[in-house]
Design a protein around this motif. Sequence first.
Motif, mmCIF file in Angstrom:
data_model
loop_
_atom_site.group_PDB
_atom_site.id
_atom_site.type_symbol
_atom_site.label_atom_id
_atom_site.label_comp_id
_atom_site.label_asym_id
_atom_site.label_seq_id
_atom_site.Cartn_x
_atom_site.Cartn_y
_atom_site.Cartn_z
ATOM 1 N N SER A 1 0.837 -1.200 0.000
ATOM 2 C CA SER A 1 0.000 0.000 0.000
ATOM 3 C C SER A 1 0.871 1.248 0.000
ATOM 4 O O SER A 1 1.818 1.357 0.779
ATOM 5 N N LEU A 2 0.527 2.184 -0.871
ATOM 6 C CA LEU A 2 1.227 3.473 -0.935
ATOM 7 C C LEU A 2 0.435 4.552 -0.204
ATOM 8 O O LEU A 2 1.015 5.460 0.386
ATOM 9 N N TRP A 3 -0.886 4.455 -0.273
ATOM 10 C CA TRP A 3 -1.767 5.387 0.432
ATOM 11 C C TRP A 3 -2.497 4.594 1.502
ATOM 12 O O TRP A 3 -3.129 3.574 1.218
ATOM 13 N N LYS A 4 -2.408 5.041 2.750
ATOM 14 C CA LYS A 4 -2.963 4.293 3.872
ATOM 15 C C LYS A 4 -4.023 5.113 4.597
ATOM 16 O O LYS A 4 -3.696 6.010 5.376
ATOM 17 N N PRO A 5 -5.311 4.851 4.371
ATOM 18 C CA PRO A 5 -6.344 5.543 5.153
ATOM 19 C C PRO A 5 -6.301 5.045 6.596
ATOM 20 O O PRO A 5 -6.402 3.849 6.850
ATOM 21 N N ARG A 6 -6.135 5.930 7.547
ATOM 22 C CA ARG A 6 -6.008 5.528 8.948
ATOM 23 C C ARG A 6 -7.151 6.108 9.770
ATOM 24 O O ARG A 6 -7.690 7.187 9.455
ATOM 25 N N THR A 7 -7.479 5.429 10.842
ATOM 26 C CA THR A 7 -8.598 5.840 11.682
ATOM 27 C C THR A 7 -8.317 7.170 12.380
ATOM 28 O O THR A 7 -9.184 8.042 12.465
ATOM 29 N N ARG A 8 -7.081 7.344 12.859
ATOM 30 C CA ARG A 8 -6.752 8.558 13.621
ATOM 31 C C ARG A 8 -5.555 9.271 12.989
ATOM 32 O O ARG A 8 -4.663 8.630 12.417
ATOM 33 N N PRO A 9 -5.517 10.595 13.084
ATOM 34 C CA PRO A 9 -4.376 11.343 12.543
ATOM 35 C C PRO A 9 -3.116 11.047 13.341
ATOM 36 O O PRO A 9 -3.164 10.635 14.498
ATOM 37 N N GLY A 10 -1.989 11.263 12.699
ATOM 38 C CA GLY A 10 -0.711 11.044 13.367
ATOM 39 C C GLY A 10 -0.114 9.688 13.101
ATOM 40 O O GLY A 10 1.062 9.446 13.402
ATOM 41 N N CYS A 11 -0.910 8.752 12.543
ATOM 42 C CA CYS A 11 -0.375 7.437 12.171
ATOM 43 C C CYS A 11 0.279 7.527 10.789
ATOM 44 O O CYS A 11 0.024 8.461 10.027
ATOM 45 N N SER B 1 3.047 -9.706 4.007
ATOM 46 C CA SER B 1 4.356 -10.281 4.323
ATOM 47 C C SER B 1 5.404 -9.177 4.292
ATOM 48 O O SER B 1 5.443 -8.381 3.354
ATOM 49 N N HIS B 2 6.255 -9.153 5.314
ATOM 50 C CA HIS B 2 7.225 -8.080 5.512
ATOM 51 C C HIS B 2 8.567 -8.709 5.851
ATOM 52 O O HIS B 2 8.623 -9.689 6.595
ATOM 53 N N CYS B 3 9.643 -8.138 5.331
ATOM 54 C CA CYS B 3 10.972 -8.701 5.590
ATOM 55 C C CYS B 3 11.360 -8.622 7.062
ATOM 56 O O CYS B 3 12.183 -9.405 7.547
ATOM 57 N N ASN B 4 10.746 -7.682 7.804
ATOM 58 C CA ASN B 4 11.014 -7.555 9.237
ATOM 59 C C ASN B 4 9.723 -7.098 9.922
ATOM 60 O O ASN B 4 9.602 -5.945 10.345
ATOM 61 N N PRO B 5 8.730 -7.988 10.048
ATOM 62 C CA PRO B 5 7.390 -7.568 10.463
ATOM 63 C C PRO B 5 7.311 -6.913 11.832
ATOM 64 O O PRO B 5 6.475 -6.037 12.046
ATOM 65 N N ASP B 6 8.161 -7.302 12.758
ATOM 66 C CA ASP B 6 8.081 -6.714 14.104
ATOM 67 C C ASP B 6 8.378 -5.223 14.102
ATOM 68 O O ASP B 6 7.976 -4.495 15.012
ATOM 69 N N ASP B 7 9.097 -4.761 13.067
ATOM 70 C CA ASP B 7 9.422 -3.338 12.959
ATOM 71 C C ASP B 7 8.572 -2.623 11.906
ATOM 72 O O ASP B 7 8.894 -1.499 11.513
ATOM 73 N N ALA B 8 7.509 -3.271 11.443
ATOM 74 C CA ALA B 8 6.664 -2.665 10.405
ATOM 75 C C ALA B 8 6.016 -1.383 10.912
ATOM 76 O O ALA B 8 5.702 -1.253 12.092
ATOM 77 N N TRP B 9 5.820 -0.431 10.019
ATOM 78 C CA TRP B 9 5.256 0.862 10.373
ATOM 79 C C TRP B 9 3.734 0.826 10.490
ATOM 80 O O TRP B 9 3.122 1.787 10.956
ATOM 81 N N SER B 10 3.122 -0.273 10.052
ATOM 82 C CA SER B 10 1.674 -0.427 10.172
ATOM 83 C C SER B 10 1.340 -1.921 10.248
ATOM 84 O O SER B 10 1.988 -2.743 9.602
#
Length: 359
Positions: free
Chosen positions: A51-61, A231-240
């Motif tokens: 995902s390049l654009w991420k709609p988030r529930t709250r601002p600041g994420c 799937s993420h190469c380092n999921p524990d450090d994923a930004w979302s």
Amino acid sequence: MDVRFESLDLPLYSPGNYILIAGPCSAETEDQVLKTAKELHEGGVKIFRASLWKPRTRPGCFEGVGAMGLPWLNRVKEEYGMLTATEVANGLHVAESIEAGIDILWIGARTTSNPFLVEDIAHTIAKYDCQPVVLVKNPINPDIDLWAGSIERLSSAGVKRIGAIHRGFSTYADSLYRNPPHWQIPIELMRRYPTLPMLGDPSHITGKRALVPEVCRQSLDMHYAGLIVESHCNPDDAWSDAAQQMTPEELLKVTSKLKLSRLATCPMPPLDAWRTELDQLDENILGLLSKRMRIAEQIGYYKRDNNLSVLQTNRYQIMQQELKQKACNLGLDDKFIHKLFAQIHEESVRIQHKICDEE
């Protein structure tokens, strides 16, 4: 509305002969995208998502890198020969993605819930001669007509290759899953549109990577055409959505053992569909019972702190009379309901007695 859907014409994941779209929840950096894509490609995955654009529930994420990530996805195509997929939420996202060569666009749950945005997306896609595949996630709320309406809007606008993604539905009740699947809803959508390809999204249904394998299997058993998994190469450090992402190695151990139990185009036998719906309803009942007992526990502490009696006979008798009337209105056997709630009440009293005895 009579709608016919063209084949998605997407490459199949060869160990199981189903569509597999995999990649991180979000494109974070170019290195993260390319490293994840390389590991998935080496395991036979042919379609990469981010995902390049991420709609988030709250601002600041973290809300995505936006169009800055489009060249990163192009590098995935050039270096690994993978098709690319990303989420779009308006016509501008669509235009930027198509002109950058993105192969698959999906419409997220929040966007599916907004007919104006779906119209904008549909008419923007229809302007292009070379159209991407478009996948429509179910809306946040369990509203099948809203899901069907979004699909029909795309088809009416001239979008050719359309599929659906089952990502689960939000709930107020406690549940094992982040977004309970409510399997009966995608089953009904597939009944309405027998030629509509359906993909399962176990990452968003479960919200926990440990639960993803089982929901992958269930999705294919439901005759879905494939899966879209995070799937993420380092999921524990994923930004979302870190908790629901798996490493490529973990994911490939799961997907390599899966296969379609029957052709995805075969209709599900009614008995299987009913049993699946019953399983979901039973899970919902368990979640509600868990929530009820926690409230009973809170009442127990209140009674203890205010020196109130645990057993209040008048309240119990009034409750049983009300439940008897409600059971009759719903066509339920009042004797069965009496026995059921007697057991529930007995357990609530036991919990409260235990709390009061702790003094």
